[in-house]
Design an enzyme around this catalytic site. Structure first.
Site, PDB file in Angstrom:
ATOM      1  N   HIS A 113       0.840  -1.209   0.000  1.00 27.38           N
ATOM      2  CA  HIS A 113       0.000   0.000   0.000  1.00 27.38           C
ATOM      3  C   HIS A 113       0.872   1.255   0.000  1.00 27.38           C
ATOM      4  CE1 HIS A 113      -3.788   2.190   1.324  1.00 27.38           C
ATOM      5  NE2 HIS A 113      -2.850   3.096   1.550  1.00 27.38           N
ATOM      6  N   GLU A 114       1.839   1.313   0.898  1.00 30.15           N
ATOM      7  CA  GLU A 114       2.659   2.519   1.010  1.00 30.15           C
ATOM      8  C   GLU A 114       3.644   2.651  -0.149  1.00 30.15           C
ATOM      9  OE1 GLU A 114       1.559   4.567   3.001  1.00 30.15           O
ATOM     10  OE2 GLU A 114       0.353   3.252   4.266  1.00 30.15           O
ATOM     11  N   HIS A 117       1.930   4.480  -2.887  1.00 29.52           N
ATOM     12  CA  HIS A 117       2.016   5.931  -2.676  1.00 29.52           C
ATOM     13  C   HIS A 117       3.396   6.456  -3.073  1.00 29.52           C
ATOM     14  CE1 HIS A 117      -1.854   5.987  -0.922  1.00 29.52           C
ATOM     15  NE2 HIS A 117      -1.527   5.581   0.276  1.00 29.52           N
TER      16      HIS A 117
END
Length: 234
Positions: A113-114, A117
């Site tokens: 997820h990160e 980003h």
């Protein structure tokens, strides 16, 4: 989950008290946190070495000129009880919440997820602090591509549905992530998600598809490696 706009509270830094130079805990609690940190570091290494999601994203960022280094770009810290991780765009660093991540599968999802980003930060001019639509777009992509909304994970949350359930899950989790770091109403967060949903939901880079499981991610990673070989031979 990323910083928002305004003061530090609005940017979500209050969720990561150690990240902005918080004081080190002492005594038995410090010893406990050291154990958390050691376990977090080990799980992070396993994620980066074995997860096809993470490996693809790391290779894609390297190809884009944004090589990720474990010791520089990841930080295991004690966080607020409501979050598992975050991306600090100011210093391009991923925070992993050592007190809230206890299983390898959870670590793999948070890292993925990160890293999405981080990948978005590398490839585009993302205005994390002032444009809520930019934040919404990256949160949609992270929820869609990280495996968070797989049928198995939704089943574990007792969320059931058939028609467009994946899209519904992505919308909801993107909205929740925005609300965690922005002092805005749910209506404002959901409007931002709705405004950019179609284009961002259909942006599958660098996977080229929605990886619904580890097997899909392995195929996506293989295709990404082959794509790089093709362009190298041109």
């Amino acid at each position: 989950m990323d910083p928002g706009e305004g003061d530090e509270g609005d940017r979500g830094y209050g969720l990561f008290p150690q990240h902005k130079g918080g004081k080190e805990k002492k005594g038995l609690l410090a010893e406990s946190l050291f154990t958390f940190n050691h376990k977090c570091q080990l799980m992070l290494k396993v994620a980066l070495d074995t997860s096809p999601f993470a490996k693809l994203l790391m290779d894609a960022m390297k190809s884009s000129g944004c090589t990720v280094y474990k010791d520089r770009h990841f930080s295991c810290e004690d966080c607020d009880g409501t979050v598992s991780g975050g991306f600090d765009a100011e210093i391009s660093q991923i925070v992993l919440c050592q007190n809230n991540i206890h299983q390898q599968e959870h670590m793999n999802r948070v890292v993925t997820h990160e890293l999405i980003h981080s990948f978005d930060h590398c490839r585009a001019h993302v205005d994390w602090f002032n444009n809520i639509k930019h934040l919404a777009c990256s949160e949609i992509r992270a929820a869609n591509l990280s495996g968070e909304c797989t049928f198995r994970n939704e089943l574990s949350r007792f969320n059931f549905g058939l028609k467009q359930h994946h899209q519904k899950c992505v919308r909801e989790r993107a909205c929740r992530s925005i609300l965690a770091v922005r002092k805005v109403s749910r209506e404002t967060a959901m409007k931002a998600v709705d405004d950019v949903f179609d284009s961002c939901f259909n942006d599958h880079e660098p996977f080229g598809r929605v990886p619904h499981n580890k097997r899909d991610a392995k195929y996506a990673y293989r295709d990404f490696q082959n794509r790089n070989r093709f362009y190298t031979n041109l």
